[in-house]
Design a protein around this motif. Structure first.
Motif, PDB file in Angstrom:
ATOM      1  N   PHE A 382       0.855  -1.185   0.000  1.00  0.00           N
ATOM      2  CA  PHE A 382       0.000   0.000   0.000  1.00  0.00           C
ATOM      3  C   PHE A 382       0.896   1.242   0.000  1.00  0.00           C
ATOM      4  N   THR A 383       0.580   2.202  -0.864  1.00  0.00           N
ATOM      5  CA  THR A 383       1.423   3.388  -1.005  1.00  0.00           C
ATOM      6  C   THR A 383       0.640   4.681  -0.821  1.00  0.00           C
ATOM      7  N   GLU A 384      -0.557   4.612  -0.210  1.00  0.00           N
ATOM      8  CA  GLU A 384      -1.379   5.825  -0.091  1.00  0.00           C
ATOM      9  C   GLU A 384      -0.785   6.849   0.878  1.00  0.00           C
ATOM     10  N   HIS A 385      -0.078   6.396   1.899  1.00  0.00           N
ATOM     11  CA  HIS A 385       0.529   7.340   2.835  1.00  0.00           C
ATOM     12  C   HIS A 385       1.626   8.133   2.120  1.00  0.00           C
ATOM     13  N   THR A 386       1.716   9.425   2.450  1.00  0.00           N
ATOM     14  CA  THR A 386       2.692  10.298   1.796  1.00  0.00           C
ATOM     15  C   THR A 386       3.900  10.573   2.659  1.00  0.00           C
ATOM     16  N   SER A 387       3.982   9.976   3.826  1.00  0.00           N
ATOM     17  CA  SER A 387       5.137  10.144   4.698  1.00  0.00           C
ATOM     18  C   SER A 387       5.346   8.848   5.476  1.00  0.00           C
ATOM     19  N   GLY A 388       6.323   8.855   6.375  1.00  0.00           N
ATOM     20  CA  GLY A 388       6.657   7.658   7.111  1.00  0.00           C
ATOM     21  C   GLY A 388       5.488   7.106   7.903  1.00  0.00           C
ATOM     22  N   VAL A 389       5.321   5.777   7.885  1.00  0.00           N
ATOM     23  CA  VAL A 389       4.252   5.110   8.624  1.00  0.00           C
ATOM     24  C   VAL A 389       4.836   4.647   9.958  1.00  0.00           C
ATOM     25  N   THR A 390       4.217   5.056  11.054  1.00  0.00           N
ATOM     26  CA  THR A 390       4.810   4.864  12.382  1.00  0.00           C
ATOM     27  C   THR A 390       4.246   3.689  13.165  1.00  0.00           C
ATOM     28  N   ALA A 391       3.013   3.272  12.911  1.00  0.00           N
ATOM     29  CA  ALA A 391       2.416   2.200  13.707  1.00  0.00           C
ATOM     30  C   ALA A 391       1.380   1.465  12.873  1.00  0.00           C
ATOM     31  N   CYS A 392       1.138   0.210  13.233  1.00  0.00           N
ATOM     32  CA  CYS A 392       0.115  -0.589  12.552  1.00  0.00           C
ATOM     33  C   CYS A 392      -0.481  -1.560  13.554  1.00  0.00           C
ATOM     34  N   GLU A 393      -1.763  -1.872  13.366  1.00  0.00           N
ATOM     35  CA  GLU A 393      -2.437  -2.794  14.282  1.00  0.00           C
ATOM     36  C   GLU A 393      -3.659  -3.375  13.607  1.00  0.00           C
ATOM     37  N   LEU A 401      -6.949  -3.653   8.878  1.00  0.00           N
ATOM     38  CA  LEU A 401      -5.669  -3.156   9.380  1.00  0.00           C
ATOM     39  C   LEU A 401      -5.744  -1.643   9.522  1.00  0.00           C
ATOM     40  N   PHE A 402      -5.178  -1.110  10.605  1.00  0.00           N
ATOM     41  CA  PHE A 402      -5.112   0.329  10.838  1.00  0.00           C
ATOM     42  C   PHE A 402      -3.645   0.756  10.883  1.00  0.00           C
ATOM     43  N   ASP A 407       2.097  11.811   7.997  1.00  0.00           N
ATOM     44  CA  ASP A 407       1.383  12.727   7.105  1.00  0.00           C
ATOM     45  C   ASP A 407       0.083  13.237   7.718  1.00  0.00           C
ATOM     46  N   GLY A 408      -0.206  12.858   8.978  1.00  0.00           N
ATOM     47  CA  GLY A 408      -1.368  13.382   9.673  1.00  0.00           C
ATOM     48  C   GLY A 408      -2.634  12.586   9.482  1.00  0.00           C
ATOM     49  N   SER A 409      -2.544  11.349   9.046  1.00  0.00           N
ATOM     50  CA  SER A 409      -3.748  10.557   8.796  1.00  0.00           C
ATOM     51  C   SER A 409      -3.627   9.187   9.450  1.00  0.00           C
ATOM     52  N   ILE A 410      -4.787   8.669   9.834  1.00  0.00           N
ATOM     53  CA  ILE A 410      -4.930   7.273  10.252  1.00  0.00           C
ATOM     54  C   ILE A 410      -5.773   6.594   9.180  1.00  0.00           C
ATOM     55  N   PHE A 421     -10.391   1.916   2.969  1.00  0.00           N
ATOM     56  CA  PHE A 421     -11.819   2.248   2.989  1.00  0.00           C
ATOM     57  C   PHE A 421     -12.170   3.350   3.985  1.00  0.00           C
ATOM     58  N   ARG A 422     -11.240   3.782   4.817  1.00  0.00           N
ATOM     59  CA  ARG A 422     -11.551   4.851   5.759  1.00  0.00           C
ATOM     60  C   ARG A 422     -10.271   5.606   6.101  1.00  0.00           C
ATOM     61  N   THR A 423     -10.370   6.928   6.192  1.00  0.00           N
ATOM     62  CA  THR A 423      -9.239   7.782   6.562  1.00  0.00           C
ATOM     63  C   THR A 423      -9.681   8.719   7.679  1.00  0.00           C
ATOM     64  N   PHE A 424      -8.875   8.787   8.735  1.00  0.00           N
ATOM     65  CA  PHE A 424      -9.188   9.634   9.893  1.00  0.00           C
ATOM     66  C   PHE A 424      -8.128  10.729   9.990  1.00  0.00           C
ATOM     67  N   THR A 425      -8.596  11.965  10.198  1.00  0.00           N
ATOM     68  CA  THR A 425      -7.677  13.090  10.338  1.00  0.00           C
ATOM     69  C   THR A 425      -8.110  13.952  11.515  1.00  0.00           C
ATOM     70  N   ALA A 426      -7.163  14.732  12.027  1.00  0.00           N
ATOM     71  CA  ALA A 426      -7.426  15.637  13.136  1.00  0.00           C
ATOM     72  C   ALA A 426      -7.809  17.019  12.590  1.00  0.00           C
ATOM     73  N   PRO A 427      -8.439  17.872  13.422  1.00  0.00           N
ATOM     74  CA  PRO A 427      -8.791  19.224  12.952  1.00  0.00           C
ATOM     75  C   PRO A 427      -7.572  20.038  12.548  1.00  0.00           C
ATOM     76  N   THR A 428      -6.447  19.820  13.203  1.00  0.00           N
ATOM     77  CA  THR A 428      -5.207  20.509  12.840  1.00  0.00           C
ATOM     78  C   THR A 428      -4.204  19.489  12.330  1.00  0.00           C
ATOM     79  N   ARG A 429      -3.243  19.970  11.576  1.00  0.00           N
ATOM     80  CA  ARG A 429      -2.262  19.066  10.975  1.00  0.00           C
ATOM     81  C   ARG A 429      -1.318  18.537  12.065  1.00  0.00           C
ATOM     82  N   LEU A 430      -1.334  17.231  12.273  1.00  0.00           N
ATOM     83  CA  LEU A 430      -0.489  16.595  13.276  1.00  0.00           C
ATOM     84  C   LEU A 430       0.242  15.420  12.645  1.00  0.00           C
ATOM     85  N   SER A 431       1.409  15.109  13.193  1.00  0.00           N
ATOM     86  CA  SER A 431       2.159  13.928  12.773  1.00  0.00           C
ATOM     87  C   SER A 431       1.967  12.843  13.829  1.00  0.00           C
TER      88      SER A 431
END
Length: 890
Positions: A382-393, A401-402, A407-410, A421-431
Motif C-alpha cells: 500500500f502506497t497511499e501514505h505520503t510520509s513515514g508510517v509509524t504504527a500498525c495494528e 488493518l489500521f 502525514d497526519g492521517s490514520i 476504505f476509511r481515513t481519519f484526520t485531526a482538525p489541525t495538521r499533526l504527525s
C-alpha cells in the motif's frame, strides 16, 4: 514456555548487492541479502534463507554445476562453503583480499576468482559422493594456479564450454584469454580496443567467436582470422608462420541508450542472447551476432546492478540494490515470474495477522507491505501514505488493518479487497507517532509528538469523537487492553495514564515513572502492564490496583556493540541502553524486548530473570555490531568508515554527488549514511506462540521453534541407513519399522518414499502402533504432503488415522501441535475449496452428461436403433466363460 527459538527466515529484504544465481534446473534463484543468502523457489512460490551468516555483506556467490555446493564470499574475501540440500556449512576460508569475480567451470572441477588484478584458479572441494578414488582430502581448498597480467580490478570471468579456457575482463579496458592448463602453441591473448572498462567477455557456443561488452555501451565481436588488410602474397606467407592469424575485431556494435552506462551484461551461448542492464533502469535483449534488438523494458527507477539468465535461456533475473528490487522476467511471454521489493527505508513497526499467516510491516518510506509467512513473499504493498508510517495494528475480528503516519492521517485497510476504505484526520495538521485500536474494532485512537492530546475516532462514521487531555509532553505509545476496558498512554512527561474511554466521566489514572516512557504492553489477560523507559528499566504494573508489582534493570542486558563514531566503550555509552519495543508472549509468562542494540532480550515475568538473549546480526558492515573498535581504523579525520570517498571513484558517474546537503536518511538523493546502525524497531509474537519476528536494520527476522534438526540421533545406530530402510520397506514389508527409521534419518525424500509406499489398507494399523514421540513430526509431514502432493484421498486417510488413533493425545497436547494442526486445517480447506471450484466449473458439463440416455436405454426405447433384436443377439459373442462381450455395431 519454550525458549529454544532459532533463526528461521529473513523477509523484507530480497536483494542487497552482489550477483544472482539460478540453480542448474532453473527452478530456484539465489540472492545475497546483506550477510545471508536467500533461496527463492520460483516453481513452488516459496523462499527460505540459509542459516549461516557472514561477518560482512556478501560480494559474490557461486554454485557448482551439480547445484550441491554454494560458495559465498564477503567484502573482505572470507568465504563459506555450504551444502545446499542439507543447509550445512562445510568449510570457512579466506582469500586474503576482496574478491570481485567468481565462476565455476562447467566441468565442476575448478573455480576461478578475481582477487584484485590477479586471477586464482582453485580445485573445487569434493564431497564424499564425488571422491571416487577413495582419497582423503586434507585441504578442502587447493590452489591450482595464479594468473597475472591485468593492470586493474578483474570484473568478470567466463569459462568455455569444455572448461579448458576462460575469459577475464577487467577495468584496464582489456579482456584476456587464458588456458586452464598449458596448451601447446597457445599463448595468453589480450583483447584490447575498448575505451572504457570491460564488464564482460563471452565465448560463442562453438568457441569460434568472442563478444566483449564495455561500460560505455560498445559490443565488439572477435574472430581468429588473418589480417584482412595485408597484401595477398605476403598474407599467405605470414599465415604459414602462424604470426599473422590472431584474434581481431570483425564487428562493432553500440547500445545507444542516451548516455546511460552499461552496468551488467550476460550472454547465453545456446540461444545467442545478449542481455544488458543500464544505469537508467532499462534492460535490453539482443540477438547475436547480428545484434538484432528483441526487446527493451524499463524495470527500475535506478541502476540495474546485476543480470543473469537461467540454463534454458527463458528467464532473466535482475537485481537493483538501491531500491532492493528483485525481478525475474520471462522474455518470450513478456511476463513477470517474480517481482519483489523490500522497504527502502528502515522499518518502524510490524504486526501479525490474527490467523498468523501474514506479517504487516511499515517503514519510513511511507509503504505498508503484507508478507506471507509461509512463502516469504510480499503479497501486497500500500502506497497511499505520503510520509513515514509509524504504527500498525489489526482489529481482532475481520481482516481490517489500521496504520498511523507522519502525514497526519490514520487509515483503515480492507485486506480482502486490498483497499483503503476509511481515513481519519485531526482538525489541525499533526504527525501521528502511535496508535491503538479497540479489540471490537469500533474505536481507534492516536497520539502525536506535536500535540499532547489523544484523538479518538469512530471507525463506523469516521468522525472525531473526543480528545483526551492530561499529558504534559508528547505521547509516545498507546495500547488498548485485550478485553477492551481501558486504553493506556505513555508520554515523555514520565507518566503512563490509564483511560476509561467508554465511561461517562473520562478519568485517567496516572502512573509516575523516573524517565521518558518509550513503550507499553498489556499482558494477554489484561491484568498486568509492562512499561519501558529511557533509563533502561522495565517495570510491571497491576492495572486494577494501579501500583507497581516488580521491575527489571535491563541496561546491562541490552547494551552491546559500539557505534562507529562512539568515543566511549559500549559499557559506558548511554545511547543504546533502553528498550524501544515490548511484547508479551502468548501465554503471558515472558516479555520480549528490543531497542537500538544488536540484542533481543527474553525475560521471565515471574522470576525477573533474563532467559535468553538473541543476537540480531553479526554483520560488521553495520554500525553497532562490534564490542571493541579497532584503532587501526581511526584516522586524523575520524573513523575510516565515515570518510566520504565518493570523489575518489574512478568512474565519472560514481564521482558525481547527487545527495542533498545535511540529509541523513531516506529518499534516493539523500542517502548519506554509509554504515546503517543495527537496531530493532518492532517485535511481535505469532498467535500460536511458536515463533516471533523482529523488524531490524537488515530486514524482518523470523525466529521459530519449528526449525527441525537434520536428524534424530536418539536410537540411531549403524544399522539405520537409507539402504536398510528401503530393504525393510520393500523386502520385509514392515511399514511401521521403515517409517520410524526414515524419521530417525530425517531425509525428506526417504520419508516421502516410505510414506507413499504404505498401502492404504495398512495406514490405520501403522499409525495406531507408531510411538507418540513421532506423532507431531508425522502430522507436520502429512500436512505438508496434503498441500503439495496430488494424492489427496491418500493424505486425508493419514490425517483421519492420526486423529482417530491419537486424538486424545493431540487434544491434551494442543500447544505442542497447534502449528501442525493449523497446517492440516489449511491443507484440508484448500482441498475443499479446489474441489468446490472444480465442481462449480464443470457442473453444467456433468448435468449434460447425466442427462444423456445410455446405449441400453436407447435400444429399449427404439431411439436410433438400426438393429433388430436378432441383430443384437447376433452381436453378442459368447466367450468360454459364458459372459457376453460387445463386438460393436455399425
Amino acid at each position: 514456555m519454550k525458549t529454544e527459538f532459532k533463526f528461521s527466515n529473513l523477509l523484507g529484504t530480497v536483494y542487497s548487492q552482489g550477483n544472482l544465481l539460478f540453480s542448474p534446473d532453473g527452478s530456484c534463484l539465489f540472492s545475497p541479502v546483506g550477510n545471508r543468502v536467500t533461496v527463492f523457489d520460483l516453481v513452488n512460490n516459496k523462499s527460505h534463507t540459509l542459516p549461516f551468516a557472514h561477518r560482512k555483506n556478501i560480494a559474490r556467490i557461486g554454485l557448482t554445476p551439480r547445484g550441491n555446493l554454494l560458495l559465498s564470499i564477503d567484502e573482505d574475501g572470507r568465504a563459506i562453503l555450504t551444502n545446499v540440500p542439507r543447509r550445512i556449512v562445510l568449510h570457512h576460508f579466506s582469500f586474503k583480499s576482496a574478491v570481485s569475480a567468481l565462476s565455476f567451470a562447467p566441468s565442476g572441477r575448478h573455480f576461478a576468482v578475481g582477487v584484485g588484478r590477479h586471477i586464482e584458479v582453485w580445485h573445487t572441494p569434493s564431497t564424499p559422493d564425488q571422491n571416487v578414488d577413495g582419497e582423503l582430502e586434507f585441504a578442502p581448498f587447493v590452489r591450482h594456479r595464479v594468473y597475472a597480467g591485468h593492470f586493474d580490478t578483474v570484473t568478470n570471468i567466463e569459462w568455455s564450454g569444455d572448461s579448458m579456457f576462460f575469459l577475464s575482463s577487467a577495468r584496464d579496458l582489456t579482456a584476456r584469454i587464458w588456458s586452464l592448463d598449458p596448451v601447446e602453441e597457445f599463448v595468453p591473448t589480450t583483447l584490447a580496443g575498448h575505451r572504457e572498462g570491460v564488464i564482460g567477455a563471452y565465448f560463442s557456443k562453438d568457441q569460434e567467436t568472442i563478444f566483449t561488452v564495455s561500460k560505455d555501451g560498445a559490443v565488439f565481436q572477435w574472430e581468429y582470422i588473418g589480417n584482412p588488410n595485408a597484401i595477398e602474397s605476403d598474407d599467405v606467407a605470414m599465415k604459414d608462420d602462424g604470426v599473422q592469424e590472431r584474434w581481431r575485431i570483425t564487428e562493432r556494435h553500440y547500445f545507444l541508450q542516451n548516455n546511460a552506462k552499461v552496468n551488467c551484461a550476460v550472454f547465453h551461448p545456446d540461444s545467442n542472447l545478449l542481455v544488458a542492464g543500464f544505469s537508467n533502469g532499462v534492460f535490453g535483449l539482443y540477438e547475436m551476432p547480428e545484434f538484432n534488438m528483441i526487446h527493451t523494458l524499463s524495470i527500475s527507477q535506478n541502476d540495474i546492478d546485476f543480470v543473469t539468465i537461467n540454463k534454458t535461456g527463458e528467464w532473466l533475473a535482475f537485481g537493483a540494490s538501491k531500491l532492493g528490487q528483485l525481478l525475474v522476467w520471462e522474455w518470450q511471454s513478456e511476463s513477470y515470474i517474480l517481482k519483489q521489493q523490500g522497504h527502502f527505508d528502515s522499518m518502524n513497526a510490524l504486526v501479525y495477522s490474527p490467523d498468523g499467516q501474514k506479517v504487516v510491516t511499515t517503514a519510513d518510506d511511507g509503504k505498508i507491505k503484507v508478507w506471507d509467512v509461509n512463502s516469504g513473499f510480499c503479497i501486497v504493498t500500500f502506497t497511499e501514505h505520503t510520509s513515514g508510517v509509524t504504527a500498525c495494528e489489526f482489529a481482532k475480528r475481520g481482516n481490517v488493518l489500521f496504520t498511523s503516519s507522519l502525514d497526519g492521517s490514520i487509515r483503515a485497510w480492507d485486506l480482502i479487497r486490498y483497499r483503503n476504505f476509511r481515513t481519519f484526520t485531526a482538525p489541525t495538521r499533526l504527525s501521528f507517532s502511535c496508535m491503538a485500536v479497540d479489540p471490537s474494532g469500533e474505536v481507534v485512537c492516536a497520539g502525536s509528538l506535536d500535540s499532547f492530546d489523544i484523538h479518538i475516532w469512530s471507525v463506523q462514521t469516521g468522525q472525531l469523537l473526543d480528545r483526551l487531555a492530561g499529558h504534559e509532553g508528547p505521547v509516545s505509545t498507546l495500547a488498548f487492553a485485550p478485553n477492551g476496558g481501558v486504553v493506556v498512554s505513555g508520554s515523555w512527561d514520565h507518566t503512563v495514564r490509564i483511560w476509561s474511554v467508554f465511561d461517562r466521566t473520562q478519568t485517567s489514572e496516572p502512573l509516575q515513572l523516573q524517565a521518558d516512557v518509550l513503550d507499553v504492553a498489556f499482558r494477554p489477560d489484561s491484568r498486568q502492564l509492562a512499561v519501558s523507559t529511557l533509563d533502561g528499566q522495565l517495570t510491571f504494573w497491576s492495572v486494577s490496583e494501579a501500583e507497581q508489582q516488580s521491575g527489571v534493570d535491563g541496561r546491562r542486558d541490552v547494551s552491546g556493540g559500539r557505534k562507529i563514531g562512539d568515543r566511549r566503550t559500549a559499557a559506558t555509552s548511554s545511547g543504546n541502553k533502553s528498550f524501544n519495543t515490548l511484547r508479551y508472549s502468548a501465554d503471558g509468562t515472558c516479555v520480549l524486548a528490543g531497542g537500538n542494540s544488536k540484542y533481543i532480550c527474553l525475560y521471565s515475568v515471574a522470576s525477573l530473570v533474563l532467559l535468553k538473549r538473541f543476537t540480531v546480526s553479526i554483520n560488521l558492515s553495520l554500525s553497532g555490531t562490534q564490542e571493541f573498535l579497532n584503532s587501526r581504523l581511526l584516522t586524523e579525520a575520524g573513523p575510516e568508515g565515515l570518510i566520504d570517498e565518493q570523489g575518489e571513484a574512478s568512474d565519472l558517474e560514481d564521482r558525481i554527488d547527487r545527495t542533498l546537503p545535511g540529509a541523513t536518511r531516506g529518499g534516493d538523493p539523500s542517502a548519506r549514511k554509509r554504515m546503517p546502525e543495527v537496531r530493532v524497531s518492532g517485535l511481535a509474537f505469532a498467535p500460536t506462540g511458536r515463533s516471533f519476528c523482529a523488524a531490524s536494520t537488515e530486514g524482518l527476522l523470523i525466529y521459530s521453534l519449528d526449525t527441525l534438526p537434520l536428524f534424530d540421533p536418539i536410537d540411531l545406530d549403524l544399522a539405520v541407513t537409507p539402504a536398510s530402510t528401503i530393504h525393510v520397506l520393500e523386502k520385509e514389508k514392515d511399514y511401521l519399522k521403515a517409517l520410524v527409521m526414515a524419521f530417525r534419518l530425517n531425509e525428506a525424500p526417504l520419508i516421502r518414499q516410505v510414506f507413499e509406499a504404505v498401502p492404504h489398507t495398512s495406514i490405520e494399523l501403522t499409525v495406531a502402533e507408531l510411538p507418540i514421540v513421532y506423532i507431531p513430526r508425522l502430522l507436520r509431514f502429512v500436512a505438508l504432503q496434503t498441500e503439495e502432493s496430488p494424492h489427496l484421498e491418500f493424505c486425508l486417510l493419514w490425517v483421519q488415522a492420526i486423529l482417530v488413533s491419537h486424538g486424545q493425545w493431540v487434544s491434551d497436547n494442543r500447544g505442542q501441535v497447534d502449528s501442525e494442526l493449523r497446517v492440516v486445517a489449511r491443507a484440508v480447506g484448500k482441498i475443499r475449496d479446489e474441489l468446490r471450484r472444480l465442481a462449480d466449473e464443470n457442473v453444467y458439463t456433468i448435468d449434460y452428461l447425466l442427462s444423456q440416455p445410455s446405449a441400453k436405454d436407447g435400444l429399449q426405447n427404439g431411439q436410433k436403433s438400426i438393429a433388430s433384436e436378432a441383430h443384437v443377439e447376433n452381436a453378442m459373442d459368447e466367450d468360454e466363460d459364458g459372459e457376453g462381450e460387445w463386438i460393436g455395431l455399425d
